[in-house]
Design a protein around this motif. Sequence first.
Motif, short mmCIF file in Angstrom:
data_model
loop_
_atom_site.label_atom_id
_atom_site.label_comp_id
_atom_site.label_asym_id
_atom_site.label_seq_id
_atom_site.Cartn_x
_atom_site.Cartn_y
_atom_site.Cartn_z
N ASP A 165 0.89 -1.29 -0.10
CA ASP A 165 0.12 0.12 0.25
C ASP A 165 0.85 1.28 0.32
O ASP A 165 0.42 2.29 -0.41
N ARG B 280 -1.77 8.62 -2.04
CA ARG B 280 -2.54 7.83 -3.55
C ARG B 280 -3.61 8.81 -3.62
O ARG B 280 -4.13 8.62 -4.95
N SER C 207 -6.41 7.61 2.57
CA SER C 207 -5.43 6.97 1.73
C SER C 207 -4.00 6.85 2.13
O SER C 207 -3.59 7.71 3.09
#
Length: 315
Positions: A69, A144, A150
């Motif tokens: 991520d 992101r 995010s």
Amino acid sequence: MKDKYEILNQSVGQGSFGIVRRARHKSSDTACVVKAVKKASAGDQYRANLVDAGLGETLLRMSSEQPHDNIARYFDMLEGPTHFYVVMEELQGPELLQYIEDVFPITEAFVHDIVKQILESLAHLHGVIGLVHRDVKLANFRFRGPVDSSPLVLLDFGLASSASRPWDGAVCGTTMFMSPELVAHLVKAPQMKAMDIWAVGVILFVLLTGDSPFEDADIKAWGQPDTALQQASELVERVLARDELRVASECALALLRKLLVAEPTERLSAEAALRHSWFSTAPASGQERKLPVTREGYRKVRTASRTSEIRKPVL
């Protein structure tokens, strides 16, 4: 290139070697960005790193088989007669330092969350992928998407190299974040990851104080191999005693002392840093207080980190 992607006219960035434009993968209708790198400008070193050393293949495999991520995702690497084309996800969120300026002032709790995500990106990069980034800095982190929901993403892998290969002798990156052993040409393959960890220490100091821990002249003075580590160690002691750090919790300072260590073998790894008490215990009293740092301080650091670059072509 045009058979696979529709290149849109809108530019989202420009560097020394090419322009980044929004694009669309035709068969899947996936939005992305494409960086077109001019071969004539980039030179042979770009090909050596991207193609011959296998960096492009490693980044594509990382993105498809072992994504994280907190790491930017690469979709494709293509070569044309005059350009290399690097295709990656489009990051919709702001740069880290821009966001800090926008929401200023920040708290230690915010710094805690940011540094944790930075270390998580490096733990994956170092431990799972086997790469050293070599240009960890504030400007290479971006959200992101909308910040509230995010992750923070590490990007710009153009200087990355295998953690298992001998050091290539390149003193590259951004001066403000360079480790003493790099400046002194004392890098050894087993400790290459430690260069990235030093940079995390610099980032932590900057976020807590709104200032750079070291002047460029101090860093350049580490160029003498016989004295570099001793000079750096003495300078770190003075830096860690600066008044600006008195507002930080003892846990945060304890981690900083384990990251800004002149001797690379004594720095924490990213995985070990994530086990530090700053992350494993409940937030200390006062971490929600606003840090007494000026917006101008962060702005100066942002400018300085962009004007002290010593780089080779980037992805």
